[in-house]
Design an enzyme around this catalytic site. Structure first.
Site, PDB file in Angstrom:
ATOM      1  N   GLY A   1       0.823  -1.202   0.000  1.00  0.00           N
ATOM      2  CA  GLY A   1       0.000   0.000   0.000  1.00  0.00           C
ATOM      3  C   GLY A   1       0.857   1.251   0.000  1.00  0.00           C
TER       4      GLY A   1
ATOM      5  CG  HIS B   1      -0.789  -6.619   4.993  1.00  0.00           C
ATOM      6  ND1 HIS B   1      -0.624  -6.181   6.281  1.00  0.00           N
ATOM      7  CD2 HIS B   1      -0.435  -5.578   4.208  1.00  0.00           C
ATOM      8  CE1 HIS B   1      -0.168  -4.938   6.269  1.00  0.00           C
ATOM      9  NE2 HIS B   1      -0.046  -4.553   5.021  1.00  0.00           N
TER      10      HIS B   1
ATOM     11  CB  THR C   1       9.435 -10.472 -12.641  1.00  0.00           C
ATOM     12  OG1 THR C   1      10.373 -10.359 -13.709  1.00  0.00           O
ATOM     13  CG2 THR C   1       8.671 -11.776 -12.771  1.00  0.00           C
TER      14      THR C   1
ATOM     15  CB  CYS D   1       4.395   2.424   9.110  1.00  0.00           C
ATOM     16  SG  CYS D   1       3.510   1.229   8.079  1.00  0.00           S
TER      17      CYS D   1
END
Length: 398
Positions: A71, A201, A237, A324
């Site tokens: 995010g 998540h 990728t 965070c």
């Protein structure tokens, strides 16, 4: 000892269904999605199926979903991508003071690159007044980014009203939907946003998978260069197993959303009612316009980290502010922006519930939490009157 996990805004356990779907893409279906043989085509098909499920969760077209690694990356991508794409039209951006650090720090980076950023205030319940957005707009404004809901205080912002103002002035509107996608109904068409960030998540998908909704036809400058993945908008990728897990989690979240909201709302209300019976404990955020699984408080005379440590010794896992920035040891900028005094903001504690929490979890917490507070206040010099008179009428008290 009972274990009660009440930190679902930090992360959630991976759903078994998502893990089962992911496993083949670690092993037999390990091909690069850009390869033209069947191993690659199998991986490509799985990504596109996941893209459809994520798009359905927010009522968008699959082609508007760009997978990212988180995010936070989606938030960085939205701000920098639009700022660079629109810089010839203007260099003014509007955000609020209750944004996640992935928004605030990106805004500060853009300031150093010559952009002007307005940081909008909020009221004492954390709500951004749409009229303050309207008044902050200038001829140079190219982007408005307001969080759909703060993971620290749970307040859900009036995004639809703010997006209508942005549209009226032909300004791009981004919402950080990390805390809301998969938690409450999110419909990008009804909200009227041009961009929306998500993280897997947060709705029981894997970590390391996120997405940015980019309205059809909207030009955005890539954050990462180097390849044609994700329609040339995000090189590298793809993490195929994580993307597959995100798709399965999105499908299950959409299917179970109403039942999950009813479940966590009932538990959250019981928890809030019990905790507010403790003297000198105050709810933060909006009392009603908030995430259904979220209950956040400030506890007078004690410090949040001590609370977290003592609660963890009782098997109760909670947060003190954003996960965070939990090790920053600073008062939460979000709480300070609500007008909560610095000393009181130190006593922040955030409970966020999940689908597997039970009534017994709440009863256990309401037995142990008051004892933890009593014990910490007995040791605290602040409980002897130092903080008196500082609080004022700043927090909702139920």
């Amino acid at each position: 000892m009972r274990k009660c996990y009440f930190d679902h805004v930090a992360t959630n356990p991976l759903r078994p269904e998502a893990l089962d779907a992911m496993m083949p893409y670690f092993k037999e279906n390990f091909g690069n999605p850009l390869s033209v043989y069947d191993l690659g085509m199998n991986a490509r098909d799985a990504i596109e199926k996941a893209r459809e499920e994520v798009a359905f969760l927010i009522n968008a077209k699959p082609s508007t979903i760009v997978f990212t690694a988180s995010g936070a990356e989606a938030n960085n991508f939205a701000l920098r991508g639009i700022a660079l794409a629109k810089q010839t039209q203007g260099k003014h951006i509007i955000v609020s003071k209750v944004e996640h650090h992935s928004i605030l720090n990106t805004a500060r980076f853009l300031e150093k690159s010559g952009f002007v950023v307005t940081y909008l205030p909020v009221d004492k319940q954390g709500v951004v007044d749409p009229e303050t957005v309207r008044n902050a707009i200038t001829k140079e404004t190219v982007l408005i980014s307001i969080t759909h809901a703060s993971s620290e205080i749970g307040t859900i912002e009036p995004i639809k009203e703010i997006a209508a103002i942005a549209k009226e002035r032909k300004i791009i509107m981004h919402a950080d939907g990390v805390a809301t996608t998969g938690t409450v109904p999110v419909d990008v068409k009804e909200l009227g946003v041009d961009l929306l960030s998500m993280a897997a998540h947060q709705f029981y998908g894997p970590k390391g998978a996120g997405a940015l909704y980019v309205r059809e036809g909207l030009r955005i400058v890539p954050l990462i260069y180097g390849g044609i993945q994700e329609g040339g908008r995000r090189a590298g990728t793809e993490n195929v197993p994580a993307v597959v897990g995100m798709g399965v989690a999105a499908a299950l979240a959409r299917k179970e959303l109403n039942d999950r909201i009813r479940h966590v709302t009932a538990l959250r209300n019981a928890l809030t009612e019990g905790i507010l019976k403790i003297p000198n404990v105050y709810l933060t955020g909006h009392p009603e316009q908030r995430l259904p699984h979220h209950a956040s408080f400030v506890v007078e005379f004690i410090e949040g980290e001590a609370m977290l440590l003592m609660l963890s010794m009782k098997g109760i896992y909670v947060a003190s502010g954003s996960a965070c920035s939990s090790k920053a040891l600073k008062s939460s900028p979000v709480l300070l922006s609500l007008g909560v005094p610095t000393a009181l903001a130190q006593g922040s504690v955030v409970f966020s519930l999940g689908k597997d929490n039970s009534r017994e979890d709440i009863e256990y917490c309401l037995t142990e939490f008051p004892q933890v507070i009593t014990r910490l206040r007995e040791m605290s010099p602040f409980a002897k009157g130092w903080g008196e008179g500082e609080k004022g009428d700043l927090c909702y008290t139920g």
